[in-house]
Motif scaffolding. Sequence first.
Motif, PDB file in Angstrom:
ATOM      1  N   LYS A 168     -20.739  11.676  22.656  1.00  0.00           N
ATOM      2  CA  LYS A 168     -21.956  11.443  23.432  1.00  0.00           C
ATOM      3  C   LYS A 168     -21.651  10.872  24.815  1.00  0.00           C
ATOM      4  CE  LYS A 168     -25.058  10.707  19.487  1.00  0.00           C
ATOM      5  NZ  LYS A 168     -25.914   9.722  18.761  1.00  0.00           N
ATOM      6  N   HIS A 169     -20.499  10.193  24.936  1.00  0.00           N
ATOM      7  CA  HIS A 169     -20.128   9.609  26.218  1.00  0.00           C
ATOM      8  C   HIS A 169     -19.185  10.511  27.023  1.00  0.00           C
ATOM      9  CE1 HIS A 169     -21.891   5.986  24.436  1.00  0.00           C
ATOM     10  NE2 HIS A 169     -21.930   5.485  25.648  1.00  0.00           N
ATOM     11  N   GLY A 170     -18.988  11.720  26.556  1.00  0.00           N
ATOM     12  CA  GLY A 170     -18.248  12.696  27.341  1.00  0.00           C
ATOM     13  C   GLY A 170     -16.746  12.652  27.244  1.00  0.00           C
ATOM     14  N   PHE A 171     -16.197  11.911  26.283  1.00  0.00           N
ATOM     15  CA  PHE A 171     -14.742  11.852  26.139  1.00  0.00           C
ATOM     16  C   PHE A 171     -14.215  13.087  25.405  1.00  0.00           C
ATOM     17  CE2 PHE A 171     -15.941   7.364  26.527  1.00  0.00           C
ATOM     18  CZ  PHE A 171     -15.034   6.920  27.472  1.00  0.00           C
ATOM     19  N   LYS A 172     -12.941  13.386  25.638  1.00  0.00           N
ATOM     20  CA  LYS A 172     -12.273  14.448  24.909  1.00  0.00           C
ATOM     21  C   LYS A 172     -11.810  13.917  23.554  1.00  0.00           C
ATOM     22  CE  LYS A 172     -12.124  18.104  27.587  1.00  0.00           C
ATOM     23  NZ  LYS A 172     -12.615  19.410  27.130  1.00  0.00           N
ATOM     24  N   ASN A 173     -12.244  14.563  22.477  1.00  0.00           N
ATOM     25  CA  ASN A 173     -11.917  14.131  21.115  1.00  0.00           C
ATOM     26  C   ASN A 173     -10.975  15.119  20.442  1.00  0.00           C
ATOM     27  OD1 ASN A 173     -13.574  11.873  21.217  1.00  0.00           O
ATOM     28  ND2 ASN A 173     -15.323  12.891  20.291  1.00  0.00           N
ATOM     29  N   ILE A 174      -9.838  14.617  19.977  1.00  0.00           N
ATOM     30  CA  ILE A 174      -8.896  15.444  19.209  1.00  0.00           C
ATOM     31  C   ILE A 174      -8.639  14.746  17.873  1.00  0.00           C
ATOM     32  CG2 ILE A 174      -6.571  16.402  19.057  1.00  0.00           C
ATOM     33  CD1 ILE A 174      -7.874  15.503  22.472  1.00  0.00           C
ATOM     34  N   HIS A 175      -8.839  15.457  16.780  1.00  0.00           N
ATOM     35  CA  HIS A 175      -8.571  14.883  15.456  1.00  0.00           C
ATOM     36  C   HIS A 175      -7.309  15.521  14.893  1.00  0.00           C
ATOM     37  CE1 HIS A 175      -9.146  13.238  11.479  1.00  0.00           C
ATOM     38  NE2 HIS A 175     -10.235  12.615  11.860  1.00  0.00           N
ATOM     39  N   TYR A 176      -6.319  14.661  14.591  1.00  0.00           N
ATOM     40  CA  TYR A 176      -5.020  15.101  14.073  1.00  0.00           C
ATOM     41  C   TYR A 176      -4.950  14.731  12.592  1.00  0.00           C
ATOM     42  CZ  TYR A 176       0.169  15.160  13.768  1.00  0.00           C
ATOM     43  OH  TYR A 176       1.481  15.402  13.422  1.00  0.00           O
ATOM     44  N   ILE A 177      -4.667  15.707  11.771  1.00  0.00           N
ATOM     45  CA  ILE A 177      -4.655  15.617  10.307  1.00  0.00           C
ATOM     46  C   ILE A 177      -6.101  15.658   9.813  1.00  0.00           C
ATOM     47  CG2 ILE A 177      -3.865  14.404   8.246  1.00  0.00           C
ATOM     48  CD1 ILE A 177      -1.708  13.086   9.945  1.00  0.00           C
ATOM     49  N   SER A 178      -6.557  16.839   9.573  1.00  0.00           N
ATOM     50  CA  SER A 178      -7.949  17.075   9.217  1.00  0.00           C
ATOM     51  C   SER A 178      -8.335  16.377   7.925  1.00  0.00           C
ATOM     52  CB  SER A 178      -8.183  18.582   9.059  1.00  0.00           C
ATOM     53  OG  SER A 178      -9.405  18.829   8.420  1.00  0.00           O
ATOM     54  N   PRO A 179      -9.561  15.858   7.856  1.00  0.00           N
ATOM     55  CA  PRO A 179     -10.084  15.392   6.563  1.00  0.00           C
ATOM     56  C   PRO A 179     -10.081  16.547   5.562  1.00  0.00           C
ATOM     57  CG  PRO A 179     -11.557  14.785   8.373  1.00  0.00           C
ATOM     58  CD  PRO A 179     -10.549  15.734   8.949  1.00  0.00           C
ATOM     59  N   GLN A 180     -10.010  16.220   4.303  1.00  0.00           N
ATOM     60  CA  GLN A 180      -9.928  17.254   3.265  1.00  0.00           C
ATOM     61  C   GLN A 180     -11.320  17.804   2.952  1.00  0.00           C
ATOM     62  OE1 GLN A 180      -7.772  15.236   0.138  1.00  0.00           O
ATOM     63  NE2 GLN A 180      -5.822  15.468   1.173  1.00  0.00           N
ATOM     64  N   LEU A 181     -11.874  18.508   3.935  1.00  0.00           N
ATOM     65  CA  LEU A 181     -13.233  19.039   3.800  1.00  0.00           C
ATOM     66  C   LEU A 181     -13.336  20.064   2.677  1.00  0.00           C
ATOM     67  CD1 LEU A 181     -14.109  19.545   7.573  1.00  0.00           C
ATOM     68  CD2 LEU A 181     -14.610  17.577   6.132  1.00  0.00           C
ATOM     69  N   TRP A 182     -12.239  20.745   2.399  1.00  0.00           N
ATOM     70  CA  TRP A 182     -12.221  21.755   1.342  1.00  0.00           C
ATOM     71  C   TRP A 182     -12.330  21.100  -0.034  1.00  0.00           C
ATOM     72  CZ3 TRP A 182      -7.881  19.945  -0.982  1.00  0.00           C
ATOM     73  CH2 TRP A 182      -6.932  19.342  -0.148  1.00  0.00           C
ATOM     74  N   ALA A 183     -12.081  19.789  -0.094  1.00  0.00           N
ATOM     75  CA  ALA A 183     -12.157  19.066  -1.370  1.00  0.00           C
ATOM     76  C   ALA A 183     -13.497  18.370  -1.539  1.00  0.00           C
ATOM     77  CB  ALA A 183     -11.025  18.045  -1.465  1.00  0.00           C
ATOM     78  N   TRP A 184     -13.962  17.730  -0.466  1.00  0.00           N
ATOM     79  CA  TRP A 184     -15.226  17.016  -0.575  1.00  0.00           C
ATOM     80  C   TRP A 184     -15.794  16.741   0.804  1.00  0.00           C
ATOM     81  CZ3 TRP A 184     -15.421  11.119  -1.366  1.00  0.00           C
ATOM     82  CH2 TRP A 184     -14.432  10.492  -0.606  1.00  0.00           C
ATOM     83  N   LYS A 185     -17.081  16.408   0.824  1.00  0.00           N
ATOM     84  CA  LYS A 185     -17.818  16.154   2.063  1.00  0.00           C
ATOM     85  C   LYS A 185     -17.731  17.325   3.042  1.00  0.00           C
ATOM     86  CE  LYS A 185     -17.870  11.121   1.878  1.00  0.00           C
ATOM     87  NZ  LYS A 185     -17.707   9.852   2.614  1.00  0.00           N
ATOM     88  N   LYS A 186     -17.896  18.528   2.514  1.00  0.00           N
ATOM     89  CA  LYS A 186     -17.883  19.703   3.377  1.00  0.00           C
ATOM     90  C   LYS A 186     -18.994  19.641   4.423  1.00  0.00           C
ATOM     91  CE  LYS A 186     -18.081  24.768   3.229  1.00  0.00           C
ATOM     92  NZ  LYS A 186     -18.258  25.962   2.375  1.00  0.00           N
ATOM     93  N   GLY A 187     -20.056  18.890   4.127  1.00  0.00           N
ATOM     94  CA  GLY A 187     -21.155  18.759   5.066  1.00  0.00           C
ATOM     95  C   GLY A 187     -20.752  18.161   6.399  1.00  0.00           C
ATOM     96  N   ARG A 188     -19.575  17.492   6.436  1.00  0.00           N
ATOM     97  CA  ARG A 188     -19.091  16.914   7.685  1.00  0.00           C
ATOM     98  C   ARG A 188     -18.740  17.982   8.728  1.00  0.00           C
ATOM     99  NH1 ARG A 188     -14.622  12.468   5.606  1.00  0.00           N
ATOM    100  NH2 ARG A 188     -15.971  10.617   5.594  1.00  0.00           N
ATOM    101  N   ILE A 189     -18.535  19.206   8.277  1.00  0.00           N
ATOM    102  CA  ILE A 189     -17.994  20.214   9.183  1.00  0.00           C
ATOM    103  C   ILE A 189     -18.931  20.484  10.353  1.00  0.00           C
ATOM    104  CG2 ILE A 189     -18.904  22.322   8.068  1.00  0.00           C
ATOM    105  CD1 ILE A 189     -16.004  23.443   8.390  1.00  0.00           C
ATOM    106  N   LYS A 190     -20.227  20.385  10.137  1.00  0.00           N
ATOM    107  CA  LYS A 190     -21.186  20.642  11.220  1.00  0.00           C
ATOM    108  C   LYS A 190     -21.041  19.612  12.331  1.00  0.00           C
ATOM    109  CE  LYS A 190     -26.135  21.266  12.133  1.00  0.00           C
ATOM    110  NZ  LYS A 190     -27.498  21.285  11.532  1.00  0.00           N
ATOM    111  N   THR A 191     -20.991  18.335  11.956  1.00  0.00           N
ATOM    112  CA  THR A 191     -20.850  17.297  12.977  1.00  0.00           C
ATOM    113  C   THR A 191     -19.465  17.320  13.607  1.00  0.00           C
ATOM    114  OG1 THR A 191     -20.249  15.681  11.270  1.00  0.00           O
ATOM    115  CG2 THR A 191     -22.561  15.800  11.915  1.00  0.00           C
ATOM    116  N   MET A 192     -18.446  17.710  12.853  1.00  0.00           N
ATOM    117  CA  MET A 192     -17.098  17.789  13.420  1.00  0.00           C
ATOM    118  C   MET A 192     -16.999  18.915  14.450  1.00  0.00           C
ATOM    119  SD  MET A 192     -14.797  16.989  10.017  1.00  0.00           S
ATOM    120  CE  MET A 192     -13.261  17.438  10.818  1.00  0.00           C
ATOM    121  N   ARG A 193     -17.643  20.034  14.172  1.00  0.00           N
ATOM    122  CA  ARG A 193     -17.667  21.118  15.168  1.00  0.00           C
ATOM    123  C   ARG A 193     -18.309  20.631  16.462  1.00  0.00           C
ATOM    124  NH1 ARG A 193     -18.841  25.405  11.058  1.00  0.00           N
ATOM    125  NH2 ARG A 193     -20.993  24.703  11.225  1.00  0.00           N
TER     126      ARG A 193
END
Length: 379
Positions: A106-131
């Motif tokens: 929201k503040h315009g910073f560049k966000n990079i996430h290294y080592i993805s959460p295990q969305l394929w195992a649980w909390k797949k709903g996070r994928i929308k906000t992560m995109r």
Amino acid sequence: MRYYIIAGEASGDLHGANLMRALLRKDPDAQFRFWGGDSMREVAGEPVRHIRDLAIMGFVEVMLHLRTVLGNIRLCKQDILQYRPDAIVFIDYPGFNLRIAKFTHKHGFKNIHYISPQLWAWKKGRIKTMRRDLDCLCYILPFEQDFYAHNHFPQAVYVGHPLLDAVSQYRQHASENSPIGTHSRPIIAVLPGSRKQELKRVFPLMLRIADAHPEYDFVVAGMSLLGEKHYQPFIASHSNVSVVYDQTYTLLSCSYAALVCSGTATLETALFNVPQVVCYKANPISVAIARQLVSSRIKYISLVNLILDAPLVTELIQQDLNFDRLNHEFALITVNAYNRQRIAQGYSQLYSILGNAGASDHTADAIISTIKQNPFQHN
């Protein structure tokens, strides 16, 4: 460029340090501000918060420490706004990091996430906000490629597994590594985890196995960030048990077999070709909640079995983790030659699937490329 890096656990600290070194090779003027541990401190000085104050695992445990967690979130947000980095790099630790990513996006910073959460195992709903919140997602497991392609995540990139970098780096400096000491009997590595909760629930049972097998020397992979007080009371009455601190790879390089608390350590043990039994016991309420959330397609908890999609190493979970079962499985990885050979063959296949080292360099390239695509505007 200025990088703000957040790691909340021991494994993230290790991978964060290697990533920092890779960034320095590609960007010699790089400046870092970070949350992490001793490995990252060796590269870039003192952390804003040390991982010893951050490693909380489990639904119940988080609730019990909610005031501390919320305080850390507030501090992190304020600190980022003051530092104004060119990019924020989140290393694993999704419960904390994804909340910060929402704010920094929201503040315009560049966000990079290294080592993805295990969305394929649980909390797949996070994928929308992560995109929405992430400019780049670096994932490390080869089978995740199909998942992210299927779920239309164009900014996800496969970088390889960072443990290959860590093990390769260790072996390159093998002559410089401190010896474990002289042992007349075969060494059994005991990896009881990096959290206080894990020590309380799993460690005592591992030591009962040591009492039952005086023909071996059991050496515990201790972590100085926890302190001797969390190990010595457990081992004081065991004549064939000792502790070494911050020497996990040196210990694994000379071990005959291992008892391992589930987590990153299961894959580290495999990369050193040490037969293992995986042990896991958590708060019953946390486990009950997790079982409701985890996908029914997920059959394993250890990285070894997940990557191979096969039960190569035995996983003893909750009620199954008892003395009789653990003692039986211990015999299978120590005196059963056929089983030891079977595990060795599986580890070889695991290496083939993971491929070559280079995750740190690949991630550094992805970070720099992401920054250059649309640089953050400093005020």
